[in-house]
Design an enzyme around this catalytic site. Structure first.
Site, short mmCIF file in Angstrom:
data_model
loop_
_atom_site.label_atom_id
_atom_site.label_comp_id
_atom_site.label_asym_id
_atom_site.label_seq_id
_atom_site.Cartn_x
_atom_site.Cartn_y
_atom_site.Cartn_z
N ARG A 40 0.84 -1.20 0.00
CA ARG A 40 0.00 0.00 0.00
C ARG A 40 0.87 1.24 0.00
O ARG A 40 2.00 1.21 0.47
CB ARG A 40 -0.93 0.01 1.23
CG ARG A 40 -1.89 -1.15 1.25
CD ARG A 40 -2.94 -0.98 0.15
NE ARG A 40 -3.71 -2.19 -0.07
CZ ARG A 40 -3.76 -2.84 -1.21
NH1 ARG A 40 -3.08 -2.45 -2.23
NH2 ARG A 40 -4.50 -3.91 -1.35
N CYS A 41 0.33 2.33 -0.54
CA CYS A 41 1.07 3.59 -0.56
C CYS A 41 1.40 4.00 0.87
O CYS A 41 0.59 3.77 1.76
CB CYS A 41 0.25 4.69 -1.24
SG CYS A 41 0.49 4.71 -3.02
N PRO A 42 2.60 4.49 1.05
CA PRO A 42 3.54 5.03 0.07
C PRO A 42 4.61 4.03 -0.38
O PRO A 42 5.57 4.43 -1.02
CB PRO A 42 4.19 6.18 0.81
CG PRO A 42 4.28 5.68 2.22
CD PRO A 42 3.00 4.88 2.41
#
Length: 103
Positions: A40-42
């Site tokens: 998942r971001c980042p």
């Protein structure tokens, strides 16, 4: 192909993203393949930044990501990095971003 509108004008050196050719049609093999699927971001962006530091100008990086936030964040972040998004490819469950390091 999906539009990545960041709301800001891009510098003239950036070209619009286009559909990436099939991997066997590409004349050059990407210098690095970054598999950020399942993260998942980042994290996808951080992996891209780290890979850009290892590449020389003119090399191509291929980033695979399946996080919906990455679809907006990667193109937006490239405006501040020494790289240009020049193609995207929809692989169904994930997207592939082809990035060119330019300096």
């Amino acid at each position: 192909m999906t539009s990545f509108d960041t709301g800001r004008a891009r510098p003239a050196i950036f070209l619009p993203a286009s559909k990436a050719p099939a991997s066997d049609a590409v004349g050059k093999v990407p210098a690095l393949h970054i598999d950020a699927r399942g993260t998942r971001c980042p994290t996808p962006l951080l992996r891209l930044r780290k890979a850009l530091r290892r590449c020389e100008p003119g090399q191509v990086l291929e980033l695979a990501a399946d996080d919906p936030a990455a679809f907006a964040e990667i193109p937006r972040a490239l405006a501040e990095l020494p790289a240009q998004l020049f193609a995207t490819r929809d692989e169904g469950a994930y997207w592939v971003f082809l990035v060119l390091r330019y300096r």
